[in-house]
Design an enzyme around this catalytic site. Structure first.
Site, PDB file in Angstrom:
ATOM      1  N   HIS A 390      10.188  16.830  44.686  1.00 19.31           N
ATOM      2  CA  HIS A 390       8.959  16.113  45.046  1.00 19.31           C
ATOM      3  C   HIS A 390       9.274  14.718  45.595  1.00 19.31           C
ATOM      4  O   HIS A 390       8.843  14.364  46.701  1.00 19.31           O
ATOM      5  CB  HIS A 390       8.079  16.011  43.797  1.00 19.31           C
ATOM      6  CG  HIS A 390       6.795  15.261  43.999  1.00 19.31           C
ATOM      7  ND1 HIS A 390       5.578  15.892  44.119  1.00 19.31           N
ATOM      8  CD2 HIS A 390       6.527  13.918  44.103  1.00 19.31           C
ATOM      9  CE1 HIS A 390       4.633  14.991  44.292  1.00 19.31           C
ATOM     10  NE2 HIS A 390       5.181  13.777  44.287  1.00 19.31           N
ATOM     11  N   GLU A 391      10.032  13.944  44.832  1.00 14.35           N
ATOM     12  CA  GLU A 391      10.336  12.576  45.261  1.00 14.35           C
ATOM     13  C   GLU A 391      11.237  12.556  46.492  1.00 14.35           C
ATOM     14  O   GLU A 391      11.165  11.636  47.312  1.00 14.35           O
ATOM     15  CB  GLU A 391      10.971  11.784  44.119  1.00 14.35           C
ATOM     16  CG  GLU A 391      10.106  11.661  42.861  1.00 14.35           C
ATOM     17  CD  GLU A 391       8.749  11.020  43.108  1.00 14.35           C
ATOM     18  OE1 GLU A 391       8.582  10.363  44.154  1.00 14.35           O
ATOM     19  OE2 GLU A 391       7.853  11.187  42.262  1.00 14.35           O
ATOM     20  N   HIS A 394       9.066  12.584  49.517  1.00 15.87           N
ATOM     21  CA  HIS A 394       8.647  11.230  49.895  1.00 15.87           C
ATOM     22  C   HIS A 394       9.795  10.491  50.594  1.00 15.87           C
ATOM     23  O   HIS A 394       9.599   9.846  51.629  1.00 15.87           O
ATOM     24  CB  HIS A 394       8.259  10.431  48.648  1.00 15.87           C
ATOM     25  CG  HIS A 394       6.969  10.837  48.020  1.00 15.87           C
ATOM     26  ND1 HIS A 394       5.789  10.913  48.716  1.00 15.87           N
ATOM     27  CD2 HIS A 394       6.675  11.193  46.733  1.00 15.87           C
ATOM     28  CE1 HIS A 394       4.816  11.279  47.898  1.00 15.87           C
ATOM     29  NE2 HIS A 394       5.325  11.461  46.688  1.00 15.87           N
TER      30      HIS A 394
END
Length: 599
Positions: A390-391, A394
């Site tokens: 997920h990160e 980003h």
């Protein structure tokens, strides 16, 4: 990762982020602050003459972004040091220094947007012709200017700025009441031991195999909120009313229009999300009916919705293994993406290990001109690998954006911020489902994670968005937002969304009072749209849809160079239509059916 919680000094260097990529020494950090101080003086000296000529506007605009870029490095350095150990006074001091200069800079440049709105369209056109270098900033200049009808006089803007702390008081009071004053009391756990009931332990009890334990914990939390419902109701009513007044002051038709206007999000996007979700409620109803039957419950209440269907999946991944899995799972995004991911893994962009005093949770923060940084608190469960993916979504969106865009177009808007991250989660789950195709237990575990995540992010956030719009609309009509009115509406929506398989609670409930996001001003719907967009895009990429990957890379590279609706169109999704939502719900329904087949 080690089981014993380490001190910061005990964490291996390889598991910490490298702050020297930002500033080689702390002396460089202090020099940067001094440089920003000088730039602030220069900005203030040029402010009065900013719109007198194209040259003056160019000079001031260049100085503003140059100082902001350096300021973000100052903040990024201090935040990395501080978040590694929030109990360290030295890190706290660096953070305080950074926040002081950030606040000073923000106050110094507050004149910029109002002055741009005072330019006529003809004046701005002339400035762009007179100084072609200004065209580098044209989108931002025109975006600011488009808010001219909603920008007040400098004196009025200054007055509103002075009032802002009072306007924010309702949110602050609610937060303090929730975080500091609300006491859930003691409770006996499954072993008969008295423990303090907190939000954290309540979440743990929600997954207990003992329904009586789940019920007692849920009832006790509900009782605490019920005892404070009038105060929570007063703060939310005050906040909503203040936002409606601000919308009127700024010449908007509604608070929703005001909060969507800055990024030019059509209000139809909001309504389409709610209407389309209602048309697909049957899928969630079917899943909850299956859950109830599979768990063998005579009555399934809302506090039973988080009980694991697969109790022990034996899916443990150490950090190194989690990186390998993430790398393999994101292979569909191409070799260039994997090369950037390898750099992230090898060049200490990640602070991975949990240690005493470290900031909790996980996040990504980009330092333009350096690279993104990721904070994790790794603990070898599957959720840690999911957080890494997920990160990293980003982080790599920041990498693509930073390579393609100048600093002033690098901060991609909130509306699209969660698309890349949740798309990576979808790719990870797809990879794991294929990898463990012959292991029904792990496959069911991953499917359950995916299904419950979709419900929490799309269905639940859409429910919140529908409730939020209701309270704003009612207040604008002159209706008093009483706790009873809000409870009746929220609980009615809960019943409608969850379906007949979920039995009404045997006590009066004020769940609406537990949601801090209602103070975020039409924010929650973006969780739902982002998840649905990501689900649809991941499906297109996995299935090899022609142009899907290339279009997605354009999306990653766009940053804030256009309005969000137009940026998402580059990825192949038109959020003004419902197609992406229908595709996402179709995938959700297929996963539910697959889960039912396995179990």
């Amino acid at each position: 990762m080690a089981k014993k919680q380490l001190t910061r000094a005990e964490v291996p260097e390889a598991l910490t982020w490298n702050v020297t990529d930002i500033f080689t020494t702390e002396a460089d950090f202090k020099k940067a602050i001094q440089q920003v101080e000088k730039q602030i003086v220069e900005i203030q000296a040029n402010s009065k003459h900013m719109t007198e000529s194209a040259t003056q506007l160019l000079t001031l605009t260049e100085l503003l972004y140059e100082s902001e870029e350096l300021l973000m490095k100052v903040y990024g350095y201090a935040a990395r040091v501080n978040d590694g150990d929030t109990a360290d006074p030295h890190g706290n001091d660096l953070m305080n220094q950074a926040l002081l200069i950030v606040n000073k800079w923000e106050a110094a440049v507050s004149f910029y947007d109002p002055k741009i709105t005072q330019l006529s369209a003809a004046q701005l056109d002339q400035f762009l012709d007179d100084k072609p270098e200004l065209k580098r900033y044209e989108f931002n200049l025109r975006r600011i200017q488009e808010q001219a009808a909603h920008t007040l006089t400098p004196a009025e803007e200054k007055l509103l700025a002075q009032l802002q702390p009072a306007i924010d008081d309702a949110s602050d009071i609610s937060s303090k009441l929730d975080d500091a004053d609300l006491d859930f009391g003691m409770i006996k756990d499954e072993n008969g031991e008295e423990v303090q009931l907190t939000n954290a332990t309540a979440s743990e009890f929600a997954t207990s195999a003992d329904q009586d334990m789940r019920m007692r914990a849920s009832k006790q939390v509900a009782k605490a909120y019920r005892s404070m419902r009038n105060t929570f109701g007063a703060t939310l009513k005050s906040h909503v009313h203040a936002q409606n007044i601000l919308a009127t002051i700024r010449h908007f038709d509604s608070a929703r229009q005001m909060n969507l206007a800055d990024q030019k999000i059509p209000e139809a996007v909001y309504d389409t999300l709610i209407n389309t979700t209602h048309e697909h409620l049957d899928l969630m109803h079917d899943y909850y009916a299956f859950r109830k039957a599979y768990l063998g419950l005579d009555h399934m209440y809302q506090f039973d919705r988080h009980v694991p269907l697969v109790a022990d999946a034996k899916l443990s991944l150490a950090f190194e293994e989690g990186k390998k899995v993430t790398m393999a799972a994101l292979a569909p995004l191409g070799k260039d993406y994997q090369n950037y991911l390898q750099e992230e893994f090898e060049q200490r962009w990640i602070d991975a290990a949990e240690n005493k005093g470290k900031r909790s949770g996980g996040y990504e923060d980009d330092v333009y001109g350096v690279h993104p940084y990721i904070l994790l608190n790794w603990n070898d469960i599957y959720d840690s690998t999911s957080t890494l993916a997920h990160e990293s979504g980003h982080a790599l969106q920041s990498v693509y954006t930073d390579k393609a865009q100048p600093f002033w177009y690098s901060q991609y808007p909130i509306f699209i911020a969660e698309i890349a991250s949740t798309l990576n989660e979808s790719l990870l789950n797809h990879y794991m489902l294929e990898k463990y195709a012959d292991d029904p237990q792990i496959k069911a575990f991953i499917l359950t994670q995916d299904v419950d995540n979709f419900i929490g992010t799309v269905y639940r956030q859409t429910l919140f968005a529908e409730f939020e719009h209701f309270i704003y609309t009612e207040d604008a009509k002159g209706t008093t937002l009483t706790p009873d009115l809000m409870a009746d509406k929220f609980n009615g929506l809960f019943k409608e969304y969850n379906g007949d398989a979920v039995t009404d609670l045997p006590w009066k409930d004020d769940t609406w009072a537990q949601i801090p996001h209602f103070y975020y001003d039409y924010y929650v719907y973006q969780y739902a749209t982002s998840k649905a967009i990501a689900t649809a895009l991941a499906d297109d990429i996995i299935s090899g849809k022609p142009g899907a990957l290339e279009n997605y890379k354009k999306f990653l590279s766009a940053g804030a160079s256009n309005y969000p609706v137009e940026i998402v169109k580059q990825a192949g999704v038109d959020v003004t239509k419902r197609d992406y939502l229908d595709q996402a719900f179709k995938i959700f329904g297929e996963e539910v059916e697959e889960l039912k087949r396995i179990l």
